[in-house]
Design an enzyme around this catalytic site. Structure first.
Site, mmCIF file in Angstrom:
data_model
loop_
_atom_site.group_PDB
_atom_site.id
_atom_site.type_symbol
_atom_site.label_atom_id
_atom_site.label_comp_id
_atom_site.label_asym_id
_atom_site.label_seq_id
_atom_site.Cartn_x
_atom_site.Cartn_y
_atom_site.Cartn_z
ATOM 1 N N GLU A 65 -12.822 11.540 -7.204
ATOM 2 C CA GLU A 65 -13.831 11.879 -6.103
ATOM 3 C C GLU A 65 -14.224 13.267 -5.738
ATOM 4 O OE1 GLU A 65 -12.602 8.178 -3.194
ATOM 5 O OE2 GLU A 65 -11.515 9.817 -3.044
ATOM 6 N N ASP A 236 -8.289 3.335 1.711
ATOM 7 C CA ASP A 236 -9.481 4.489 1.643
ATOM 8 C C ASP A 236 -10.353 4.322 0.457
ATOM 9 O OD1 ASP A 236 -7.526 4.803 -0.373
ATOM 10 O OD2 ASP A 236 -7.015 7.034 0.281
HETATM 11 P P1 NAD Z 1 2.429 6.852 -3.131
HETATM 12 O O1 NAD Z 1 2.036 5.916 -4.469
HETATM 13 O O2 NAD Z 1 3.381 7.983 -3.397
HETATM 14 O O3 NAD Z 1 3.197 5.796 -2.087
HETATM 15 C C1 NAD Z 1 2.710 4.490 -1.692
HETATM 16 C C2 NAD Z 1 3.907 3.671 -1.426
HETATM 17 O O4 NAD Z 1 3.518 2.578 -0.872
HETATM 18 C C3 NAD Z 1 5.188 3.520 -2.384
HETATM 19 O O5 NAD Z 1 6.113 3.833 -2.319
HETATM 20 C C4 NAD Z 1 4.906 1.547 -2.602
HETATM 21 O O6 NAD Z 1 5.819 1.243 -3.022
HETATM 22 C C5 NAD Z 1 4.445 1.413 -1.201
HETATM 23 N N1 NAD Z 1 3.802 0.158 -1.079
HETATM 24 C C6 NAD Z 1 2.730 -0.356 -1.901
HETATM 25 N N2 NAD Z 1 2.379 -1.823 -1.276
HETATM 26 C C7 NAD Z 1 3.172 -1.791 -0.312
HETATM 27 C C8 NAD Z 1 3.378 -2.803 0.650
HETATM 28 N N3 NAD Z 1 2.386 -3.912 0.743
HETATM 29 N N4 NAD Z 1 4.048 -2.740 1.837
HETATM 30 C C9 NAD Z 1 5.037 -1.729 2.045
HETATM 31 N N5 NAD Z 1 4.984 -0.709 0.948
HETATM 32 C C10 NAD Z 1 4.214 -0.798 -0.021
HETATM 33 O O7 NAD Z 1 1.066 7.123 -2.419
HETATM 34 P P2 NAD Z 1 0.907 8.094 -1.404
HETATM 35 O O8 NAD Z 1 0.362 9.466 -1.894
HETATM 36 O O9 NAD Z 1 1.916 8.134 -0.263
HETATM 37 O O10 NAD Z 1 -0.304 7.397 -0.672
HETATM 38 C C11 NAD Z 1 -0.316 6.337 0.262
HETATM 39 C C12 NAD Z 1 -1.793 5.979 0.302
HETATM 40 O O11 NAD Z 1 -2.625 6.744 1.233
HETATM 41 C C13 NAD Z 1 -2.698 5.744 -1.048
HETATM 42 O O12 NAD Z 1 -3.105 4.390 -0.641
HETATM 43 C C14 NAD Z 1 -3.737 6.957 -0.688
HETATM 44 O O13 NAD Z 1 -4.906 6.436 -1.326
HETATM 45 C C15 NAD Z 1 -3.738 6.898 0.728
HETATM 46 N N6 NAD Z 1 -4.287 8.363 1.145
HETATM 47 C C16 NAD Z 1 -5.177 8.571 2.102
HETATM 48 C C17 NAD Z 1 -5.557 9.810 2.675
HETATM 49 C C18 NAD Z 1 -6.337 9.587 4.002
HETATM 50 O O14 NAD Z 1 -7.010 10.778 4.091
HETATM 51 N N7 NAD Z 1 -6.532 8.495 4.437
HETATM 52 C C19 NAD Z 1 -4.979 10.857 2.237
HETATM 53 C C20 NAD Z 1 -4.008 10.651 1.090
HETATM 54 C C21 NAD Z 1 -3.716 9.610 0.764
#
Ligand code: NAD
Length: 350
Positions: A65, A236
């Site tokens: 993005e 997101d």
């Molecule tokens: P990451 O991959 O490092 O961590 C995600 C974790 O979620 C993993 O440890 C995984 O095992 C766990 N997980 C997956 N499904 C699960 C479930 N059903 N129950 C419990 N745990 C589960 O990712 P990250 O960098 O920590 O990002 C997390 C999320 O936040 C991503 O989806 C990312 O796109 C989103 N994000 C959003 C924003 C925002 O501004 N809203 C900013 C950054 C990241």
């Protein structure tokens, strides 16, 4: 002789190493708090910003993005990806870099890594929203999803909201163990939970930050009680959400920029005219935030361009006194602006 680039042509570049040096100098929690103030100040002048939903390129694995905005003086954009399957390959789910540029000349003034900065600004945005929406007495937060964003969220909520206990859950116990270890010595009471139901027990705030490219149900309706604040950051992207629809129907929903959140947020599960409140209006005092102790408030976070702009401007200001950076020769700068060709020719080996 090869012409040397002039000072005008040099653009400060903040590498990952430079960002880590800056963050450790200021302190992670302090930097989240500072960026939260910066983002909030920009939310207060929301109408000044040029706004557009971010521009995505979707694939089966994830999304890339571009997130542009401008306040009329400075232009900024972030490049960011979201690839939930990356983690299993040993890569980050989210990586990013960003640019600030002068509107009057179009010349860039900063190029920065934003993988670390995105984690800081996401935590900063979450606590800024919680400052207006969470119960003032909130002390316990459930953290569902203990990946890259997790500890930044926990420390931000401790510093700005006064959380003293985090209840961690992840489908991968190794992620919870990592987060618990990283939070040792933070002053937070850390509870490792075996289920999401266990994690939300007694929580005043629930943060969901999981990564899965599907309509997931990380929280079911029975898991959310009166008075809780939900900080939903993992949903997101189109087709990527975390909450059961019934939770949305019981919640007062707060969003960053509705045209983007309708496409990407939890509210993609609702009718397109389902009422939501824009966070900037709450911050400006033009719309109510939390009005009673039994209300369920939901911050349907997707991440918006102005938040990255605010974070980049904060980093840019730090460069003079606090920052380490390298100057990059990024802009062609011929003596005669029309003689770009001649500049290239003069650099040719004899
Ligand atoms: P990451 O991959 O490092 O961590 C995600 C974790 O979620 C993993 O440890 C995984 O095992 C766990 N997980 C997956 N499904 C699960 C479930 N059903 N129950 C419990 N745990 C589960 O990712 P990250 O960098 O920590 O990002 C997390 C999320 O936040 C991503 O989806 C990312 O796109 C989103 N994000 C959003 C924003 C925002 O501004 N809203 C900013 C950054 C990241």
């Amino acid at each position: 002789m090869i012409p040397q680039p002039s000072a005008m042509a040099m653009v400060p570049f903040v590498s990952v190493q430079d960002m880590m040096t800056l963050v450790n100098k200021i302190g992670i929690a302090q930097m989240i708090a500072d960026i939260a103030d910066e983002i909030e100040a920009d939310y207060r002048r929301w109408p000044q910003f040029d706004k557009t939903p971010r521009v995505p390129a979707h694939s089966a694995e994830g999304v890339i993005e571009l997130m542009p905005t401008s306040d009329g003086e400075t232009y900024g954009f972030k490049y960011v990806n979201g690839h939930p399957a990356n983690m299993a390959r040993g890569f980050q789910t989210v990586t990013a870099f960003g640019v600030l540029a002068r509107v009057d000349t179009g010349y860039p003034i900063l190029l920065s890594e934003m993988t670390v900065l995105t984690a800081l600004r996401t935590a900063a945005t979450s606590v800024m929203a919680a400052r207006h929406l969470a119960p003032k007495t909130a002390r316990t937060m459930a953290m569902i999803g203990n990946g890259a964003q997790c500890e930044f969220q926990a420390l931000g909520f401790q510093k700005v909201i006064g959380i003293d206990t985090v209840r961690l859950f992840d489908i991968d116990p190794a992620a919870t163990a990592k987060a618990a270890k990283n939070l040792q010595g933070s002053g937070l009471t850390v509870v490792k939970c075996k289920t999401a139901e266990d994690a939300v027990t007694g929580a005043d705030i629930i943060t969901t930050c999981t990564a899965d490219k599907q309509y997931a149900t990380v929280l079911t309706d029975n898991m959310v009680g009166a008075g809780q604040h939900i900080n939903a950051i993992g949903g997101d992207c189109p087709g990527k959400t975390e909450l059961h629809r019934d939770i949305l129907l019981r919640s007062d929903i707060f969003v960053e920029y509705p045209p983007q959140t309708r496409i990407e947020g939890e509210i993609q599960a609702l009718d397109p005219d389902h009422p939501v409140t824009e966070l900037w209006q709450v911050i400006c005092g033009d719309a109510p935030g939390r009005t009673d102790s039994r209300q369920i408030t939901l911050f349907d976070s997707v991440g918006f361009a102005t938040e990255d702009f605010s974070a980049l401007r904060y980093v840019h200001r730090q460069l003079r006194d606090n920052g380490t950076y390298q100057d990059l020769d990024m802009i062609a700068d011929p003596d005669d602006p029309r003689d770009l060709f001649g500049m290239v020719r003069r650099a040719a080996p004899n």
